[in-house]
Write a protein that holds these residues in place. Structure first.
Motif, mmCIF file in Angstrom:
data_model
loop_
_atom_site.group_PDB
_atom_site.id
_atom_site.type_symbol
_atom_site.label_atom_id
_atom_site.label_comp_id
_atom_site.label_asym_id
_atom_site.label_seq_id
_atom_site.Cartn_x
_atom_site.Cartn_y
_atom_site.Cartn_z
ATOM 1 N N ASN A 1 135.690 9.435 64.254
ATOM 2 C CA ASN A 1 134.637 9.786 64.943
ATOM 3 C C ASN A 1 134.654 11.051 65.664
ATOM 4 O O ASN A 1 133.668 11.653 66.298
ATOM 5 C CB ASN A 1 134.374 8.569 66.038
ATOM 6 N N TRP A 2 135.493 12.030 65.392
ATOM 7 C CA TRP A 2 135.561 13.254 65.786
ATOM 8 C C TRP A 2 134.465 14.144 65.726
ATOM 9 O O TRP A 2 133.879 14.595 66.646
ATOM 10 C CB TRP A 2 136.846 13.890 65.363
ATOM 11 N N GLY A 3 133.901 13.999 64.505
ATOM 12 C CA GLY A 3 132.535 14.658 64.169
ATOM 13 C C GLY A 3 131.360 13.898 64.580
ATOM 14 O O GLY A 3 130.126 14.505 64.528
ATOM 15 N N ASN A 4 131.203 12.939 65.546
ATOM 16 C CA ASN A 4 130.152 11.912 65.824
ATOM 17 C C ASN A 4 129.793 12.141 67.369
ATOM 18 O O ASN A 4 129.504 11.236 68.022
ATOM 19 C CB ASN A 4 130.385 10.731 65.297
ATOM 20 N N GLY A 5 130.305 13.228 67.893
ATOM 21 C CA GLY A 5 130.219 13.251 69.578
ATOM 22 C C GLY A 5 128.900 13.218 70.169
ATOM 23 O O GLY A 5 127.894 13.784 69.416
#
Length: 231
Positions: free
Chosen positions: A139-143
């Motif tokens: 989820n690092w790219g879904n902030g």
């Protein structure tokens, strides 16, 4: 007593980078053993590393020429240093969920909650706790990130920059491209991949420093961003 809070990620081989940007590569270019004339050493001790990385690696600032092709002349080395040495505030959006937008109303309410005002020339940092929750996970790219209207609202206030913990200032495929365009249009910028913003919450105003490398024609640069409190 001066307190300095480090707001920058480490740079290391294999660290997360945005989409198809260059991966970080790091190797020993010269060793102390080589310099000392030792043949076939059991280990090499780094004297000089070779680094290969993109301008938008880790905690970095975007140049205006990155925002859209019509700003091609406004590279990182042409931007005034005063943009990277400002007063700063940090606002709490840690309640926001993945991919949720931060609106101008959210920002106004966050300011009222801690009795802070966004002033012309400020750097406004947006704490979401995304780094501690999701760094180097799926989820690092879904902030959470700012909306299109929030970007314009901030730009019209005359800020120097805003900063986020995520890899992009807007939510990808929702507001990210437009946020970049607005930064170019209104002549302000943003920092990405920031850390330790939780350490700034409820501490009021501070000196923000995020000086870039002087890269000729650069579209951005890694920075060692810090918040300085002089108590």
């Amino acid at each position: 007593m001066i307190e300095i809070v480090d707001l920058s990620q480490e740079i290391y081989e294999g660290m997360p980078v945005y989409k198809d940007l260059p991966q970080v590569k790091m190797s020993i270019h010269n060793s102390h053993e080589e310099w000392d004339g030792i043949k076939n050493p059991k280990e090499k001790t780094a004297a000089v590393h070779k680094l290969e990385l993109g301008e938008h690696t880790g905690t970095h600032v975007d140049a205006i020429n990155h925002m859209a092709k019509e700003y091609k002349g406004q590279s990182i080395d042409t931007m005034p240093l005063s943009m990277f040495y400002t007063e700063g505030i940090c606002l709490d959006f840690s309640h926001k969920n993945l991919k949720e937008l931060i609106t101008s109303l959210d920002i106004e309410n966050a300011c009222k909650k801690v009795n802070l005002e966004i002033k012309k020339g400020d750097t406004v940092l947006l704490y979401t706790d995304h780094y501690r929750k999701h760094f180097n996970t799926s989820n690092w790219g879904n902030g959470p990130d700012i909306s299109i209207e929030a970007a314009r609202w901030l730009g019209e206030k005359g800020i120097a920059a805003f900063g986020v913990e995520t890899m992009s200032p807007g939510v990808p495929k929702v507001s990210n491209k437009e946020v970049h365009h607005i930064c170019g249009e209104l002549g302000f910028t943003h920092y990405e991949n920031m850390i330790n913003l939780y350490k700034l919450i409820d501490k009021g105003r501070f000196r923000f420093i995020g000086l870039p490398l002087k890269i000729r024609g650069g579209t951005g640069s890694p920075v060692r961003a810090v918040a300085v409190f002089d108590s």
